[in-house]
Enzyme design. Structure first.
Site, mmCIF file in Angstrom:
data_model
loop_
_atom_site.group_PDB
_atom_site.id
_atom_site.type_symbol
_atom_site.label_atom_id
_atom_site.label_comp_id
_atom_site.label_asym_id
_atom_site.label_seq_id
_atom_site.Cartn_x
_atom_site.Cartn_y
_atom_site.Cartn_z
ATOM 1 N N ASN A 1 40.901 55.082 42.542
ATOM 2 C CA ASN A 1 39.625 55.351 41.875
ATOM 3 C C ASN A 1 39.080 54.027 41.331
ATOM 4 O O ASN A 1 39.667 53.452 40.416
ATOM 5 C CB ASN A 1 39.871 56.365 40.745
ATOM 6 C CG ASN A 1 38.611 56.690 39.958
ATOM 7 O OD1 ASN A 1 37.608 55.990 40.045
ATOM 8 N ND2 ASN A 1 38.682 57.757 39.179
ATOM 9 N N HIS B 1 32.410 60.493 44.732
ATOM 10 C CA HIS B 1 33.220 59.594 43.901
ATOM 11 C C HIS B 1 34.693 59.798 44.263
ATOM 12 O O HIS B 1 35.204 60.926 44.238
ATOM 13 C CB HIS B 1 32.953 59.882 42.429
ATOM 14 C CG HIS B 1 33.850 59.119 41.506
ATOM 15 N ND1 HIS B 1 34.195 57.805 41.716
ATOM 16 C CD2 HIS B 1 34.491 59.498 40.364
ATOM 17 C CE1 HIS B 1 35.007 57.405 40.758
ATOM 18 N NE2 HIS B 1 35.204 58.410 39.918
ATOM 19 N N CYS C 1 31.698 56.231 35.704
ATOM 20 C CA CYS C 1 31.902 56.282 37.173
ATOM 21 C C CYS C 1 30.654 56.745 37.926
ATOM 22 O O CYS C 1 30.578 56.597 39.142
ATOM 23 C CB CYS C 1 33.069 57.199 37.505
ATOM 24 S SG CYS C 1 34.593 56.682 36.712
#
Ligand code: UT7
Length: 317
Positions: free
Chosen positions: A271, A241, A108
């Protein structure tokens, strides 16, 4: 380094919390209060490559550049829909460029790693204008029978074009191993393979990841601010994030930031791994949130455990 264009693309299918609660033992209330997510977009008829190409083309349209003006393509994906050639090579063909291409994987945190590599390529003169595309199909490798993970993720692609120039861009990146978050490959069967096929969906110890995320992101941001010799409130926007609204809130409180400096879109995107920051960046850019000269901080974390932060001055009008 300066960002001269942004683009993003999400799938058509919107999967709401209520739809998930029809499929498994979960509820809108649980997902909303534990994560902040209300819905996410999931690939159905389109492919991940379609999303990546669309995000890249939107970026080019915004900059009025042609594919032939791009002289490096960095693509990031945890798992692509095509094993080889790389997604970057396919984008290269689709936009009509003819330049070096490579796919990266740092989970990520990928967008920050791609920016860091782009900054080095620009500084050494190996490239003048770089297209970065982060495209992630999380729905492809989450276990749809596991409510602990499958409600958290969405699919998306985000892109930027960067050029040399503008103010110094600052980075702080790190990786410290943990097995709190991982996913094994799915192998084709081989007559010689004597090992068992591993469980090949995303596995996560949520609470451990939660704590590591807050600790690492806060530290990375502090380190990058130190490098630039500025204070947390000197930054106009923190694009973090988009993993969990409670993680964003904890980082915001740790740095004592006002709510408006930590924008989010996790409510409608979930996400989306490395795509989460460039997608948020594009949405904010297209809604004219930033003004020229604003200071932006990006910070992300993910499997590895990779994490990193970046500080960049917004140069677009
Ligand atoms: O990109 C990085 C990737 N990952 C992350 O950033 C994730 C970081 N971690 C988190 O965001 C949170 O840990 C989660 C959202 C994953 C979980 O929240 P939590 O507050 O840590 O909950 P928990 O795992 O401790 O589970 C609490 C309860 C459990 O039930 P019991 O044991 O208390 O009876 C779970 O079984 O919630 C249950 N639960 C659910 N209930 C309804 C777990 N998932 C669900 C669900 N719906 N989807």
């Amino acid at each position: 380094m300066k960002i001269i264009a942004t683009g993003s693309s999400v799938p058509q299918l919107e999967l709401t919390n209520d739809m998930l609660s029809q499929m498994m033992d979960t509820s809108d209330e649980w997902i909303r209060t534990r994560t902040g997510i209300q819905s996410r977009r999931i690939l159905s008829t389109e492919s991940l490559t379609d999303l990546a190409i669309a995000a890249a083309k939107k970026c080019l349209d915004q900059s009025s550049l042609q594919g032939s003006d791009i002289d490096y393509i960095l693509c990031h994906n945890i798992v692509s829909d095509i094993v080889t050639p790389s997604m970057a090579s396919i984008i290269n063909k689709e936009i009509g460029s003819c330049c070096p291409t490579v796919d990266l994987n740092s989970a990520c945190t990928g967008f920050i790693y791609a920016l860091d590599i782009a900054d080095s390529l620009l500084k050494t003169g190996k490239a003048r204008r770089i297209l970065i595309v982060c495209a992630e199909e999380m729905s492809h490798f989450i276990d749809w029978d596991k409510r602990e993970t499958c409600v958290l993720f969405g699919d998306a692609a985000g892109a930027v074009i960067v050029e040399d120039g503008g103010d110094e861009t600052y980075f702080h990146l790190s990786t410290k191993y943990t097995d709190a978050l991982n996913c094994n490959s799915k192998y084709a069967s081989s007559p010689f393979r004597k090992r068992e096929m591993p469980y090949h969906y995303l596995e996560m110890r949520g609470r451990d990841v939660f704590k590591l995320a807050i600790l690492n992101s806060s530290n990375d941001i502090k380190k990058v601010l130190e490098k630039a010799n500025i204070k947390p409130n000197d930054v106009d926007y923190y694009l973090l994030h988009q993993a969990n609204i409670r993680i964003l809130e904890a980082i915001r409180k740790e740095l004592d930031l006002p709510e408006k400096s930590v924008p989010h879109n996790i409510e409608k995107r979930g996400n989306t791994s490395s795509a989460s920051i460039p997608v948020l960046l594009d949405e904010l850019n297209r809604s004219h949130t930033f003004k020229k000269g604003d200071l932006l901080a990006f910070s992300a974390f993910g499997a590895g455990f990779t994490s990193g932060a970046c500080l960049i001055r917004w140069q677009l009008d």
